[in-house]
Motif scaffolding. Structure first.
Motif, short mmCIF file in Angstrom:
data_model
loop_
_atom_site.label_atom_id
_atom_site.label_comp_id
_atom_site.label_asym_id
_atom_site.label_seq_id
_atom_site.Cartn_x
_atom_site.Cartn_y
_atom_site.Cartn_z
N ASP A 48 7.74 9.56 -4.43
CA ASP A 48 8.08 8.18 -4.81
C ASP A 48 7.52 7.18 -3.81
O ASP A 48 7.95 7.12 -2.65
CB ASP A 48 9.60 8.06 -4.88
N PRO A 49 6.57 6.33 -4.21
CA PRO A 49 5.98 5.38 -3.27
C PRO A 49 6.90 4.23 -2.89
O PRO A 49 6.60 3.50 -1.93
CB PRO A 49 4.73 4.87 -4.01
N LEU A 63 0.35 4.49 7.46
CA LEU A 63 1.06 5.25 6.44
C LEU A 63 0.51 4.86 5.07
O LEU A 63 0.41 3.68 4.74
CB LEU A 63 2.57 4.98 6.52
N TYR A 64 0.17 5.87 4.28
CA TYR A 64 -0.34 5.65 2.93
C TYR A 64 0.59 6.32 1.92
O TYR A 64 0.97 7.48 2.09
CB TYR A 64 -1.73 6.27 2.79
N ASN A 65 0.93 5.60 0.85
CA ASN A 65 1.67 6.21 -0.25
C ASN A 65 0.76 6.28 -1.49
O ASN A 65 -0.42 5.94 -1.43
CB ASN A 65 2.98 5.47 -0.53
N SER A 81 -3.91 15.42 -5.00
CA SER A 81 -2.73 16.03 -5.60
C SER A 81 -1.49 15.17 -5.38
O SER A 81 -1.39 14.40 -4.42
CB SER A 81 -2.50 17.41 -5.01
N PHE A 82 -0.54 15.32 -6.29
CA PHE A 82 0.73 14.58 -6.26
C PHE A 82 1.88 15.59 -6.24
O PHE A 82 1.85 16.58 -6.95
CB PHE A 82 0.82 13.67 -7.49
N LYS A 83 2.87 15.32 -5.40
CA LYS A 83 4.01 16.22 -5.23
C LYS A 83 3.56 17.60 -4.76
O LYS A 83 3.96 18.64 -5.29
CB LYS A 83 4.85 16.30 -6.51
#
Length: 364
Positions: A48-49, A63-65, A81-83
């Motif tokens: 979750d960004p 920090l990058y979201n 990739s995500f999660k």
């Protein structure tokens, strides 16, 4: 007697970034403060960004979201990739430093048998700044450590060694096991500290773990792509394995070295084996065909940069692994997208070929 990692003075403060993937507050950094504080951190926030990640005061970091990843890469963000901890490779992409050290947020400072805290980062730097010997195995392991040398019978023509591109560290406490092994050995812990570093021989693959890893970004960074894993993909927990197989084949082709052994970190948390099994299930079957594929890869001599090697490898992945599952067609395309993103953010990085005779980098 060899010099313990705790006595190695950490150099390269202006030439190395520490990359950390996370979904939580980074309180673990407090234990690493004395070792990490001189360095720049790149934190890649997964999930979750909109969630706020707290970083202890006193650290130099960016920090990058996911919103940042989408903004910076645009359509190319599809390759990140995500999660999944594979999101860490975005940090490799945006770094401008010569070297990378990456660590997971459930890893803490370990102690050697004398009770001294291990400066893992300093040992990785020591590994990367000394040559590797992939073409002939030295039975005293790393001949470039204090108290060791080349043994009788080792060819003098190979004693100069080659540049070390990857330093792979190990773990005390929770071993890096797959789900089936976790299930049959739920209480097993690693308490064995082996004071050794060795070069993985040319032509030999290894299972690379991303939780305690250093590498020469300028020489092998484009090959350190952790693939498409996690959310929306049929496989997880093979991200670092994939990067390791690709990078090792390319290191072998380019005449670069890979070391494993010291340093140790303390891996504090065992992930759920049933969740892991769901993520790994297809990979456990696929790896029986993936590994022979990598063992048989022969890159053409025209591939003189890691980017050219990786593009060629992407073609072979689609051709040879695509028939196993459509996922590998998608992965092959993502590999190309990754290199496009790398070249866009690092426009001069694909200009110079890697020389197989490069000497080891000099210490600052």
């Amino acid at each position: 007697m060899s010099v313990p990692a705790t006595t190695v003075i950490p150099p390269l403060t202006d030439e190395l970034d520490i990359v950390i993937p996370t979904i939580r507050n980074l309180d673990f950094l407090e234990q690493w403060r004395s070792f990490f504080q001189p360095y720049h951190l790149i934190i890649v926030q997964d999930g979750d960004p909109t969630k706020t990640i707290r970083v202890p005061q006193g650290f130099d970091y960016e920090l990058y979201n996911r919103n940042d990843i989408n903004r910076i890469l645009g359509p190319k963000a599809s390759c990140i990739s995500f999660k999944d901890s594979a999101c860490r490779c975005f940090g490799f992409l945006v770094s401008k430093k010569k070297y990378i050290f990456t660590i997971d947020d459930d890893c803490f400072v370990a102690k050697d048998p004398s009770g001294q805290e291990i400066n893992a980062l300093a040992q990785h730097i020591h590994n990367l700044l000394s040559p590797a010997t992939p073409f002939f195995f030295n039975t005293l392991y790393d001949p470039f450590r204090d108290g060791a040398d080349f043994v009788r019978g080792y060819p003098f023509s190979l004693r100069e060694g080659v540049t070390t591109a990857i330093s792979h560290g190990l773990w005390l406490n929770i071993p890096d096991y797959d789900a089936p092994t976790q299930l049959v050995k739920p209480l097993e812990r690693n308490s064995r500290y082996v004071d050794a570093v060795l070069t993985i021989p040319k032509g030999t693959l290894f299972p690379m773990c991303g939780m305690n890893l250093g590498f020469h970004r300028e020489l092998i960074g484009p090959a350190m792509y952790f693939g498409l894993m996690g959310d929306g993909q049929p496989i997880g927990r093979y991200d670092d394995m994939w990067a390791g197989w690709c990078a090792k084949v390319i290191c072998d082709h380019l005449g670069l070295g890979v070391k494993t052994g010291l340093p140790y970190i303390w891996h504090s948390k065992a992930s759920n084996p049933f969740v892991n099994l769901k993520k790994e299930y297809k990979g456990i079957y696929w790896q029986e065909e993936i590994i022979p594929f990598f063992q048989g890869v022969a890159l053409p001599k025209e591939c003189t940069t890691p980017q050219k090697c990786y593009i060629e490898l992407s073609k072979l992945v689609k051709e040879k692994l695509g028939p196993i599952d459509p996922y590998f067609e998608k992965l092959g395309d993502a590999m190309v997208t990754w290199i496009d993103a790398w070249n866009e953010l690092n426009p001069s990085a694909d200009a110079a070929p890697v020389k197989k005779t490069d000497a080891a980098p000099k210490k600052k």
